[in-house]
Design an enzyme around this catalytic site. Sequence first.
Site, PDB file in Angstrom:
ATOM      1  N   GLU A 288      -3.069  11.601 -12.543  1.00  0.00           N
ATOM      2  CA  GLU A 288      -1.670  11.519 -12.965  1.00  0.00           C
ATOM      3  C   GLU A 288      -1.450  12.247 -14.294  1.00  0.00           C
ATOM      4  OE1 GLU A 288       0.423   7.859 -11.243  1.00  0.00           O
ATOM      5  OE2 GLU A 288       0.715   7.618 -13.384  1.00  0.00           O
ATOM      6  N   HIS A 309     -24.617   9.716   2.665  1.00  0.00           N
ATOM      7  CA  HIS A 309     -24.703   9.693   4.132  1.00  0.00           C
ATOM      8  C   HIS A 309     -23.335   9.944   4.762  1.00  0.00           C
ATOM      9  CE1 HIS A 309     -28.895   8.191   4.129  1.00  0.00           C
ATOM     10  NE2 HIS A 309     -28.518   7.820   2.916  1.00  0.00           N
ATOM     11  N   LYS A 423       9.641   8.558  -4.615  1.00  0.00           N
ATOM     12  CA  LYS A 423      10.531   7.408  -4.824  1.00  0.00           C
ATOM     13  C   LYS A 423      11.959   7.784  -4.450  1.00  0.00           C
ATOM     14  CE  LYS A 423       8.037   5.446  -8.759  1.00  0.00           C
ATOM     15  NZ  LYS A 423       8.110   5.183 -10.185  1.00  0.00           N
TER      16      LYS A 423
HETATM   17  O1  PA5 Z   1       0.380   5.467 -15.418  1.00  0.00           O
HETATM   18  C1  PA5 Z   1       1.533   5.226 -15.101  1.00  0.00           C
HETATM   19  O2  PA5 Z   1       2.470   5.345 -15.882  1.00  0.00           O
HETATM   20  C2  PA5 Z   1       1.852   4.748 -13.702  1.00  0.00           C
HETATM   21  O3  PA5 Z   1       0.744   4.786 -12.883  1.00  0.00           O
HETATM   22  C3  PA5 Z   1       2.384   3.325 -13.739  1.00  0.00           C
HETATM   23  O4  PA5 Z   1       1.426   2.491 -14.329  1.00  0.00           O
HETATM   24  C4  PA5 Z   1       2.736   2.819 -12.353  1.00  0.00           C
HETATM   25  O5  PA5 Z   1       3.614   3.698 -11.721  1.00  0.00           O
HETATM   26  C5  PA5 Z   1       3.357   1.441 -12.433  1.00  0.00           C
HETATM   27  O6  PA5 Z   1       4.486   1.460 -13.244  1.00  0.00           O
HETATM   28  P1  PA5 Z   1       5.101   0.159 -13.869  1.00  0.00           P
HETATM   29  O7  PA5 Z   1       4.114  -0.454 -14.785  1.00  0.00           O
HETATM   30  O8  PA5 Z   1       6.317   0.625 -14.589  1.00  0.00           O
HETATM   31  O9  PA5 Z   1       5.439  -0.751 -12.725  1.00  0.00           O
END
Ligand code: PA5
Length: 437
Positions: A288, A309, A423
């Site tokens: 990310e 494996h 989303k």
């Molecule tokens: O690293 C990030 O920002 C994302 O992976 C969030 O942690 C994830 O989308 C969850 O978001 P939130 O904590 O707002 O529910």
Amino acid sequence: MSNIKLEFKYTGLDNKEIIKYTEKVGKIHQELHENKNKKGEFLGWMDLPTDCDKKEIDKIKKSAKKIAKDSEILLVIGIGGSYLGARAVIESLTHTFYNYLPKEQRKTPQILYAGNNISGQYLNDLVELIGDRDLSISVISKSGTTTEPAIAFRFFREFMENKYGIKEARKRIYVTTDKRKGALKTLADKEGYTTFVIPDNVGGRYSVLTPVGLLPIATAGIDIDKILDGAKFAQEKYSDDNLKYNDCYKYAVTRNILYKDEKNIELLVTYEPKMHYMIEWWKQLFGESEGKEGKGIYPSGAEFTTDLHSLGQYIQEGRKNLFETVINIEKQESNIKINLDEDDLDGINYISGKTMEYVNKRAMQGTIDAHVEGDVPNIVINIEKLDEETIGHLIYFFELSCAISGKILEINPFDQPGVEKYKTNMFKLLGKPGYEE
Ligand code: PA5
């Protein structure tokens, strides 16, 4: 304090190639340190080990104690950065079969997870697993608006209210979210749930050392002070702006050099099954953070020898676009000796008297040598033993290297604009108000 040591000798790179990045990395180091306290920079994670809110830590410990006393289960509801860090630490540091142990042996609550998928089957099965046992909930969402945990929390809030009545249910729900905003914050204020704050300047995937990770981790009986001590040790250890003396920065540089050489997939490898979720956390942290603007190393993972494996063939002889980062745990906490068998029908008497750890280490060395020969460079992270301090150390090491690596790549390692696309489409398909067009 147990330590972590990196080896770059299996990368095929000359130290001189790495050191060429000294000036660039020095500038990035300076930029990060100068901007550390600026609003909107999302660099709050850098000082979390030394600057954590003592009151919040005490509140976490108190809540963990209460949960352990009145609940057989803690249900952690969250996704992405609001989920993976806690699970990674808990699974690395507890019994391999922690959740399956009889309650008397485990001593602390079972830790179960929800809100990290949209499967009704999963929630129904979870309810069956919970049965009539006592539970508490830790619901975690920084934005407070994420669909997956929102659905799971709505379901389990009703479940708790039916099971305990509204008043008692309120005492068993712990909310970790933003200080001011979001639907979860509004709900928590209205219901009077115990709340924990995710600092504004700490993004989801960098938040494991905040209540996001620390509440579930403490509830599993893990010493969170020691985790923070390990992270503090790392914060100090990797504070040198000179690449030559900073292994964390060297890791960031090495992966970027390999990336430029068409090695655009990194496999984080473990030989210890308990590290499975550490790999999942790492995948999210780097994926990310770096996968942007058509750039970035694709973070993947493997558990050896299991995956030798399954993926082993590809790694050895498939496309040459891979490199591996191997986590080597030098000393295992528990071990087994292979006994002599008079008949030796299974043909393994040649290793009788040896421990499984000994065999595992030979498997690792043999694999590293084979993969390097197959043009798959290896970086080795040697960690002395799996304990709270090394896990805290490792977390800080990866967070910092990810930030440096993302900056070398010239992307913003602290945002995640690409996640919005699915989303938006999903909301359109679901007819969410405001998304009709
Ligand atoms: O690293 C990030 O920002 C994302 O992976 C969030 O942690 C994830 O989308 C969850 O978001 P939130 O904590 O707002 O529910």
